[in-house]
Design an enzyme around this catalytic site. Structure first.
Site, PDB file in Angstrom:
ATOM      1  N   LYS A 168       8.028 -13.081 -16.404  1.00 42.34           N
ATOM      2  CA  LYS A 168       7.452 -11.933 -17.123  1.00 42.34           C
ATOM      3  C   LYS A 168       6.140 -12.337 -17.805  1.00 42.34           C
ATOM      4  O   LYS A 168       5.168 -11.602 -17.759  1.00 42.34           O
ATOM      5  CB  LYS A 168       8.417 -11.396 -18.205  1.00 42.34           C
ATOM      6  CG  LYS A 168       9.643 -10.675 -17.740  1.00 42.34           C
ATOM      7  CD  LYS A 168       9.401  -9.324 -17.133  1.00 42.34           C
ATOM      8  CE  LYS A 168       9.232  -9.392 -15.649  1.00 42.34           C
ATOM      9  NZ  LYS A 168      10.411  -9.387 -14.837  1.00 42.34           N
ATOM     10  N   CYS A 225       0.847  -1.191   0.000  1.00 47.37           N
ATOM     11  CA  CYS A 225       0.000   0.000   0.000  1.00 47.37           C
ATOM     12  C   CYS A 225       0.881   1.239   0.000  1.00 47.37           C
ATOM     13  O   CYS A 225       2.044   1.182   0.393  1.00 47.37           O
ATOM     14  CB  CYS A 225      -0.868   0.016   1.245  1.00 47.37           C
ATOM     15  SG  CYS A 225      -1.794  -1.490   1.453  1.00 47.37           S
ATOM     16  N   ARG A 230       2.613   0.927  -5.962  1.00 43.44           N
ATOM     17  CA  ARG A 230       2.774   0.131  -4.745  1.00 43.44           C
ATOM     18  C   ARG A 230       1.561  -0.746  -4.458  1.00 43.44           C
ATOM     19  O   ARG A 230       1.649  -1.704  -3.693  1.00 43.44           O
ATOM     20  CB  ARG A 230       3.009   1.045  -3.542  1.00 43.44           C
ATOM     21  CG  ARG A 230       4.284   1.835  -3.593  1.00 43.44           C
ATOM     22  CD  ARG A 230       4.389   2.716  -2.374  1.00 43.44           C
ATOM     23  NE  ARG A 230       4.458   1.954  -1.155  1.00 43.44           N
ATOM     24  CZ  ARG A 230       5.580   1.487  -0.626  1.00 43.44           C
ATOM     25  NH1 ARG A 230       6.723   1.722  -1.216  1.00 43.44           N
ATOM     26  NH2 ARG A 230       5.556   0.786   0.490  1.00 43.44           N
ATOM     27  N   GLU A 255      13.441 -15.963 -15.883  1.00 42.42           N
ATOM     28  CA  GLU A 255      12.994 -14.565 -15.889  1.00 42.42           C
ATOM     29  C   GLU A 255      11.911 -14.360 -16.952  1.00 42.42           C
ATOM     30  O   GLU A 255      10.915 -13.670 -16.713  1.00 42.42           O
ATOM     31  CB  GLU A 255      14.205 -13.649 -16.128  1.00 42.42           C
ATOM     32  CG  GLU A 255      13.895 -12.176 -16.266  1.00 42.42           C
ATOM     33  CD  GLU A 255      13.156 -11.551 -15.092  1.00 42.42           C
ATOM     34  OE1 GLU A 255      13.020 -12.190 -14.027  1.00 42.42           O
ATOM     35  OE2 GLU A 255      12.670 -10.418 -15.248  1.00 42.42           O
ATOM     36  N   GLY A 301       1.047  -2.634   5.576  1.00 42.62           N
ATOM     37  CA  GLY A 301       1.685  -3.723   6.312  1.00 42.62           C
ATOM     38  C   GLY A 301       0.648  -4.688   6.855  1.00 42.62           C
ATOM     39  O   GLY A 301      -0.483  -4.746   6.363  1.00 42.62           O
ATOM     40  N   GLU A 316       3.347 -12.864 -15.160  1.00 37.82           N
ATOM     41  CA  GLU A 316       2.815 -11.683 -14.475  1.00 37.82           C
ATOM     42  C   GLU A 316       2.164 -10.680 -15.426  1.00 37.82           C
ATOM     43  O   GLU A 316       1.198 -10.024 -15.060  1.00 37.82           O
ATOM     44  CB  GLU A 316       3.874 -11.042 -13.575  1.00 37.82           C
ATOM     45  CG  GLU A 316       4.785 -10.028 -14.159  1.00 37.82           C
ATOM     46  CD  GLU A 316       5.765  -9.435 -13.132  1.00 37.82           C
ATOM     47  OE1 GLU A 316       6.937  -9.342 -13.474  1.00 37.82           O
ATOM     48  OE2 GLU A 316       5.351  -9.047 -12.025  1.00 37.82           O
TER      49      GLU A 316
HETATM   50  O1  M6R Z   1      12.158  -4.677  -5.426  1.00 37.07           O
HETATM   51  P1  M6R Z   1      12.646  -6.094  -5.549  1.00 37.07           P
HETATM   52  O2  M6R Z   1      13.657  -6.274  -6.618  1.00 37.07           O
HETATM   53  O3  M6R Z   1      13.126  -6.638  -4.241  1.00 37.07           O
HETATM   54  O4  M6R Z   1      11.363  -6.917  -5.941  1.00 37.07           O
HETATM   55  C1  M6R Z   1      11.425  -8.315  -5.989  1.00 37.07           C
HETATM   56  C2  M6R Z   1      10.238  -8.902  -6.693  1.00 37.07           C
HETATM   57  O5  M6R Z   1       9.070  -8.607  -6.013  1.00 37.07           O
HETATM   58  C3  M6R Z   1      10.130  -8.390  -8.134  1.00 37.07           C
HETATM   59  O6  M6R Z   1      11.292  -8.635  -8.854  1.00 37.07           O
HETATM   60  C4  M6R Z   1       8.959  -9.060  -8.849  1.00 37.07           C
HETATM   61  O7  M6R Z   1       9.200 -10.423  -8.998  1.00 37.07           O
HETATM   62  C5  M6R Z   1       8.731  -8.373 -10.191  1.00 37.07           C
HETATM   63  N1  M6R Z   1       7.390  -7.880 -10.262  1.00 37.07           N
HETATM   64  C6  M6R Z   1       8.977  -9.267 -11.340  1.00 37.07           C
HETATM   65  O8  M6R Z   1       8.786  -8.606 -12.552  1.00 37.07           O
END
Ligand code: M6R
Length: 591
Positions: free
Chosen positions: A472, A2, A28, A468, A102, A475
């Site tokens: 992609k 959030c 966020r 990776e 949180g 998601e």
């Molecule tokens: O900010 P971070 O790199 O720690 O985030 C980690 C993962 O949440 C982030 O890489 C997530 O998997 C992405 N949305 C993937 O595209």
């Protein structure tokens, strides 16, 4: 997760500013939105389900009168996505409203007690307990706001940051394991989960420490530390560029950020990054652990392979969510390389804390140099690639890989043929990969829109890229995708392959080439549709995506680009919003 914002300043109408701030932080979390303002001693709340622009249009958020206020965009954890569960939440008397980021772990027991004491809950969220406990101390026991906040923070457990507006014009916030930053300008004070929430107005930020409480009152702020003593925290000047994220000529941030990569890939070398110190830590460590989540884990996996192959250095790589279960064996003289774009991912922070307790040194690779992870590290390197707004990590992945390649270059005593840092040609190489855009769009448009499964095969340094790419595709396009280490195919996954399958093979002409060709023959004979990504054509491929020629060890940097574009166009083909995939948030600040 959030986003939260609190504003107290000179403006007569706070609402338009709150709405703008929420738009900046929408990455966020974006399932619902709301604001609360204080107008003539009454707190007004307006909120609803949807993106900020949508809810603003429907509810006229920006018309809410009042000079100070708070705001929130939500990523649901407790309670469904509906208007009632959207923040802010009122206390029973509406004299207080609160926004929270949180998880309150003990909210159920607190709620039972509060209900027994006559408090009426209007939502299914864990967050609402905060409003009622604030009410208990502030209204029933007549405590000062400082004491009220202290008691609330003692009663609730979990990782949280919250901001409350009181009917006497005070805004107060607390930070426990979730980010909360004070923005300080001549005309205003802010309390925000991200500097993006106030960067349009000020570049002066105070990063609250864990356990801090901040009170904004009469144009002044006061910070209380964990022992509830007044404390002065340093004012950090943050880079204005952090806030400059516009889509420009692109339809979405995601495709814009993919195309930015030819510029951003060299950005780590323009920042004041001290690679030598970072590498010294690695050179003297008894053990090297690498950790990260999602995309950052995938780059860590490639880092491990490169370290082993070219620097002859052994390391272990763990997903951050799993690393905690191995923390017992992290020795004092070891080093943890934590990779995170945001530097705020709860799983990463948690695992790093555990390793730190065991005496390990923490090195991090982050995009946000002021993030919690960077601040708890012994040394950090910055991607310096500017704000990444698309939820899918693209240019940050590229930046992480560039940093890892450079580390390997240094640790290998510069025995690789050239450093990525000096490799201006690399930029051209990436540009040429980006030129594949229209070809990829056409390939995707030729796909059946009901495509159910995509498999991506790679070996060695191409395997992390296969993982990776599958992340992609999942998601962005909500298609089941699996990255498979090609050698494992015969040990099970081959059973999945049939005439309906689309299989992408990552096949540059390196030591893995012949083995990948053998696997491709095996899947071809099962009728699968094959997309070959390589610098060499083959009759086995139904579609050939030709990569420009380069040093073999650099191919991961190039081959990811058509795959990022493919994921994007798969989302577009299905009319999905690639910038805001369902159920996800950019920064996962809860465990
Ligand atoms: O900010 P971070 O790199 O720690 O985030 C980690 C993962 O949440 C982030 O890489 C997530 O998997 C992405 N949305 C993937 O595209």
């Amino acid at each position: 997760m959030c986003s939260i914002i609190g504003y107290s300043g000179k403006l007569t109408f706070a609402a338009p500013l709150l709405v703008e701030s929420l738009k900046k932080m929408e990455y966020r979390g974006y399932d619902s939105v709301g604001i609360a303002t204080l107008n003539n001693g009454s707190i007004l709340v307006s909120k609803g389900v949807g993106k900020v622009t949508e809810v603003d249009q429907n509810m006229q958020l920006n018309k809410l009168p009042g000079a100070i206020g708070i705001g929130h965009t939500r990523w649901a954890t407790h309670g469904g996505v509906n208007d009632k569960n959207a923040h802010p939440h009122y206390s029973c008397t509406s004299r207080i409203a609160v926004v929270h980021n949180g998880i309150i772990e003990n909210y159920e027991e607190l709620k039972i007690k509060l209900e027994r004491d006559g408090h009426a809950f209007k939502s299914q969220t864990d967050s609402e307990v905060i409003a009622h406990i604030l009410e208990k101390y502030y209204e029933k026991y007549n405590f000062s706001i400082r004491d009220t906040m202290t008691h609330v923070c003692e009663e609730i457990r979990g990782s949280f940051a919250f901001v409350a507006v009181f009917d006497n014009g005070v805004i107060a916030g607390a930070r426990f394991d979730e980010p909360l930053i004070i923005g300080v300008s001549q005309d205003a004070l802010f309390l925000s989960s991200d500097v993006l929430g106030f960067l349009k107005y000020t570049d002066k930020a105070i990063f609250l420490d864990n356990g801090d409480i901040a009170i904004l009152e009469n144009k002044k702020y006061t910070i209380f530390d964990n022992n509830r003593k007044i404390i002065t925290r340093p004012i950090t000047q943050v880079a204005w560029e952090l806030g400059s994220a516009e889509k420009g000529k692109f339809a979405h941030y995601t495709i814009k950020e993919i195309h930015e990569q030819s510029d951003t890939l060299l950005k780590p070398f323009e920042a004041s990054n001290d690679f030598e110190t970072f590498c010294k830590f690695l050179n003297t460590a008894s053990n090297i652990y690498i950790t990260g989540s999602g995309t950052s884990y995938n780059s860590g996996l490639l880092g491990k392979l490169l370290l082993s192959k070219y620097a002859k250095k052994k390391s272990e790589v763990y997903m951050s969510s799993e690393f905690q279960y191995f923390s017992d064996t992290v020795e004092p003289n070891s080093v943890v390389v934590a990779i995170s774009q945001s530097g705020e991912t709860a799983d990463v922070l948690h695992s790093v804390k555990r390793a730190k307790e065991n005496g390990a040194k923490i090195l991090s690779i982050v995009n946000i140099p002021t993030s919690s992870l960077a601040r708890m590290s012994d040394s950090f390197l910055s991607l310096n690639c500017g704000p990444e707004i698309g939820v899918a990590a693209t240019k940050s992945f590229m930046g992480q890989l560039m940093i890892l390649y450079n580390i390997v270059f240094i640790l290998s005593n510069r025995s690789l043929r050239f450093s990525v840092k000096d490799q201006k040609n690399l930029q051209n190489l990436v540009k040429r990969a980006l030129d594949l855009n229209d070809k990829i769009k056409d390939v995707v448009n030729s796909f059946d829109t009901n495509l159910k499964d995509i498999y991506i095969l790679g070996r060695s340094i191409h395997y992390p890229i296969a993982l990776e790419a599958s992340l992609k595709i999942k998601e962005l396009a909500y298609i089941h995708a699996e990255g498979i280490a090609a050698g494992e195919l015969k040990h099970g996954p081959l059973a999945l392959i049939d005439k309906e399958s689309v299989v992408i093979v990552l096949n540059p002409n390196d030591e893995t080439y012949q083995d990948i060709i053998s696997s491709t023959n095996e899947i071809k004979s099962r009728g699968a549709f094959i997309i070959g990504i390589s610098n060499l054509p083959s009759d086995l491929y139904d579609v050939f995506i030709e990569l420009p020629e380069t040093e073999l060890y650099l191919y991961p940097l190039v081959e990811i680009i058509p795959l990022q574009m493919m994921s994007y166009y798969l989302a577009i083909q299905k009319q999905l919003d690639p910038d805001y995939p369902r159920n996800l948030a950019k920064s996962v600040t809860v465990k």
